[in-house]
Scaffold this motif. Structure first.
Motif, PDB file in Angstrom:
ATOM      1  N   ASP A 119      40.923 129.300  38.584  1.00  0.00           N
ATOM      2  CA  ASP A 119      40.697 130.736  38.407  1.00  0.00           C
ATOM      3  C   ASP A 119      40.300 131.048  36.960  1.00  0.00           C
ATOM      4  O   ASP A 119      41.076 130.791  36.033  1.00  0.00           O
ATOM      5  N   ALA A 120      39.104 131.601  36.819  1.00  0.00           N
ATOM      6  CA  ALA A 120      38.635 131.970  35.471  1.00  0.00           C
ATOM      7  C   ALA A 120      38.492 133.482  35.339  1.00  0.00           C
ATOM      8  O   ALA A 120      37.781 133.967  34.449  1.00  0.00           O
ATOM      9  N   SER A 121      39.179 134.258  36.220  1.00  0.00           N
ATOM     10  CA  SER A 121      39.017 135.715  36.165  1.00  0.00           C
ATOM     11  C   SER A 121      39.413 136.236  34.800  1.00  0.00           C
ATOM     12  O   SER A 121      40.406 135.786  34.224  1.00  0.00           O
ATOM     13  N   ASP A 122      38.644 137.181  34.317  1.00  0.00           N
ATOM     14  CA  ASP A 122      38.838 137.770  32.979  1.00  0.00           C
ATOM     15  C   ASP A 122      38.759 136.714  31.890  1.00  0.00           C
ATOM     16  O   ASP A 122      39.313 136.891  30.797  1.00  0.00           O
ATOM     17  N   GLY A 123      38.105 135.618  32.199  1.00  0.00           N
ATOM     18  CA  GLY A 123      38.025 134.542  31.210  1.00  0.00           C
ATOM     19  C   GLY A 123      36.588 134.165  30.876  1.00  0.00           C
ATOM     20  O   GLY A 123      35.636 134.712  31.442  1.00  0.00           O
ATOM     21  N   LEU A 124      36.459 133.247  29.936  1.00  0.00           N
ATOM     22  CA  LEU A 124      35.148 132.755  29.504  1.00  0.00           C
ATOM     23  C   LEU A 124      35.136 131.235  29.644  1.00  0.00           C
ATOM     24  O   LEU A 124      36.014 130.549  29.104  1.00  0.00           O
ATOM     25  N   VAL A 125      34.132 130.739  30.379  1.00  0.00           N
ATOM     26  CA  VAL A 125      33.988 129.288  30.561  1.00  0.00           C
ATOM     27  C   VAL A 125      33.035 128.779  29.482  1.00  0.00           C
ATOM     28  O   VAL A 125      31.905 129.265  29.364  1.00  0.00           O
ATOM     29  N   VAL A 126      33.520 127.823  28.696  1.00  0.00           N
ATOM     30  CA  VAL A 126      32.698 127.291  27.592  1.00  0.00           C
ATOM     31  C   VAL A 126      32.655 125.764  27.708  1.00  0.00           C
ATOM     32  O   VAL A 126      33.540 125.160  28.331  1.00  0.00           O
ATOM     33  N   PRO A 127      31.662 125.126  27.084  1.00  0.00           N
ATOM     34  CA  PRO A 127      31.681 123.668  27.075  1.00  0.00           C
ATOM     35  C   PRO A 127      32.943 123.175  26.351  1.00  0.00           C
ATOM     36  O   PRO A 127      33.397 123.817  25.394  1.00  0.00           O
ATOM     37  N   GLY A 128      33.506 122.060  26.792  1.00  0.00           N
ATOM     38  CA  GLY A 128      34.626 121.470  26.059  1.00  0.00           C
ATOM     39  C   GLY A 128      34.186 121.201  24.632  1.00  0.00           C
ATOM     40  O   GLY A 128      33.045 120.792  24.381  1.00  0.00           O
TER      41      GLY A 128
END
Ligand SMILES: CSC[C@H]1O[C@@H](n2cnc3c(O)ncnc32)[C@H](O)[C@@H]1O
Ligand SMILES: [Zn+2]
Length: 432
Positions: free
Chosen positions: A48-57
């Motif tokens: 779950d990435a809700s309200d989140g930001l997915v970034v490269p490691g």
């Protein structure tokens, strides 16, 4: 095929734009297979990435991960005194098990702050490799050779060990580990050994990683001895090449910057360590303008004193502006690129970008902290406001290493307890 769907978040794309998207990961290949608008993809498992930001490691391009045991052991000294009076004597007491425990602690710290790849220089490298295997991250490892202060046999043995370790360990941990040949620096490895063994490393196709041009105390004697700049000497002994990267490069002149650019040699910039040891301000914007690939490293936890790459991005931006006397230098997008795709390029891994085909190495940040509010510009937040503690999940090679801040690959409390016990015993031994 097991597929993991990272869903409900915003995603940082390679062009530094941010969009609402889901990311589908093939856990068998460890690759990102799709990045699509919300609702279009399905997986067997979800993150779950809700309200989140997915970034490269994040990619830590230069560290000594086991030095966590020496965090806070010796502070407030310049490099040479710090190494000779404090660090090298205590490192002489390190056992293989200490190195394992220190590496585990460092890797827990990295996973908790969204780092999925590191380039390390140290010794007892089998222990570091075992910790990396368990941590699930990617690492470029090697045995660091020092020849000064050793007799001919001991010096040769150390350099040979660097070559052998690099040959033997390459591809370990299902390919998550690769290796470099590692002369410690241009002053701590004698010219005769560089001239003999650098061609051997080249012939074996081994990339090279070393410290260079870190302090004026290191640069001046080299200039005096060789009559040329340190990186002209490095080029003369065959060290500068596309698969070489140099840690620090604080004191480099225009000729040396041009040499780095012409030879394709990369730089691992270590802003916190350079500030703490008062080594100086690296001319990062000039290096980038010349076309040099510059990544970011924390250096060891004894000269930083943490392994948080968010802190390091902020430090790189701040000191980069001071060095250039220009507030527009080393901008937010630039430091994020340095800590992701540039670092990946230095390490020779296909990570550092959220895109189909790339390695599924990523971090999901929570954006609900007061320090990340309001959200005018999320790239600005990554560079200037976020910290490692904002990371909610960490994924490497498609595997979830931390879910909802729970590290799945280690027993975090046990690692901390072991580290404290080993650090105490180490300091006891060193002081007796
Ligand atoms: C022989 S293993 C690597 C060696 O490097 C030392 N080290 C840690 N930080 C630095 C630095 O900033 N410059 C040069 N050498 C450094 C570490 O303590 C190990 O002895
Ligand atoms: Zn270092």
């Amino acid at each position: 095929m097991t597929e993991l769907l990272v869903t409900g978040g915003q995603v940082l794309r390679p062009d530094m734009t941010v969009e609402r998207a889901d990311v589908l990961v093939d856990q068998s290949s460890g690759d990102i297979v799709a990045v699509e608008s919300p609702g279009e993809l399905a997986g067997d498992d979800e993150l779950d990435a809700s309200d989140g930001l997915v970034v490269p490691g994040l990619v830590n391009a230069h560290t000594h991960v086991a030095m966590t045991l020496l965090r806070g052991y010796a502070d407030d000294k310049p490099l040479d005194a710090w190494l000779q009076e404090d660090i090298w004597p205590v490192e002489g007491e390190l056992t293989p098990e200490d190195v394992r425990v220190g590496a585990e602690l460092g890797l827990v710290e990295m996973v908790k702050s969204g780092t999925t790849a590191l380039s390390d220089m140290y010794f007892h490298v089998d222990e570091i490799a075992a910790a990396v295997e368990q941590a699930g991250v990617r690492a470029v490892l090697g045995h660091t050779a020092v020849t000064v202060g050793k007799d001919e046999e001991g010096a040769r043995e150390d350099v040979r060990q660097s070559l052998e370790t690099a040959r033997d360990l390459d591809g370990a941990a299902d390919g998550r580990i690769s290796t470099t040949f590692q002369p410690h620096s241009l002053t701590t490895v004698g010219e005769e050994y560089l001239r003999e063994y650098v061609p051997e490393a080249d012939a074996a196709g081994l990339p090279i990683h070393l410290h260079a041009n870190e302090t004026t105390d290191e640069v001046e004697p080299l200039v005096e001895e060789h009559g040329i700049r340190p990186l002209e000497y490095a080029d003369d002994v065959g060290l500068l090449a596309e698969d070489t990267f140099l840690a620090h490069c604080v004191h480099v002149d225009e000729t040396e910057i041009d040499l780095l650019a012409e030879t394709g040699t990369g730089v691992a910039h270590c802003p916190a360590s350079n500030m703490k040891l008062a080594s100086g301000m690296a001319p990062v914007q000039r290096l980038l303008d010349a076309g040099v690939t510059v990544g970011i490293g924390t250096d060891g936890a004894a000269s930083n004193n943490d392994l948080d790459m968010f802190d390091e991005m902020r430090d790189a931006a701040m000191v980069g502006k001071l060095a250039a006397d220009d507030a527009s230098a080393v901008a937010a997008e630039t430091v994020v690129e340095m800590a992701t795709e540039n670092g990946a390029e230095l390490l020779g891994i296909d990570s550092g970008r959220i895109e189909p085909g790339a390695n599924a190495d990523l971090a999901v940040l929570s954006l609900d902290a007061p320090r990340l509010t309001p959200a005018h510009d999320l790239v600005s937040h990554l560079a200037y406001a976020a910290t490692g503690s904002d990371v909610r999940h960490t994924v490497c090679d498609g595997e979830v290493l931390m879910r909802d801040r729970d590290v799945t690959v280690f027993d975090e409390d046990a690692v901390r307890e072991r580290a404290q016990a080993h650090a105490d015993a180490l300091v006891d031994r060193a002081s007796n």
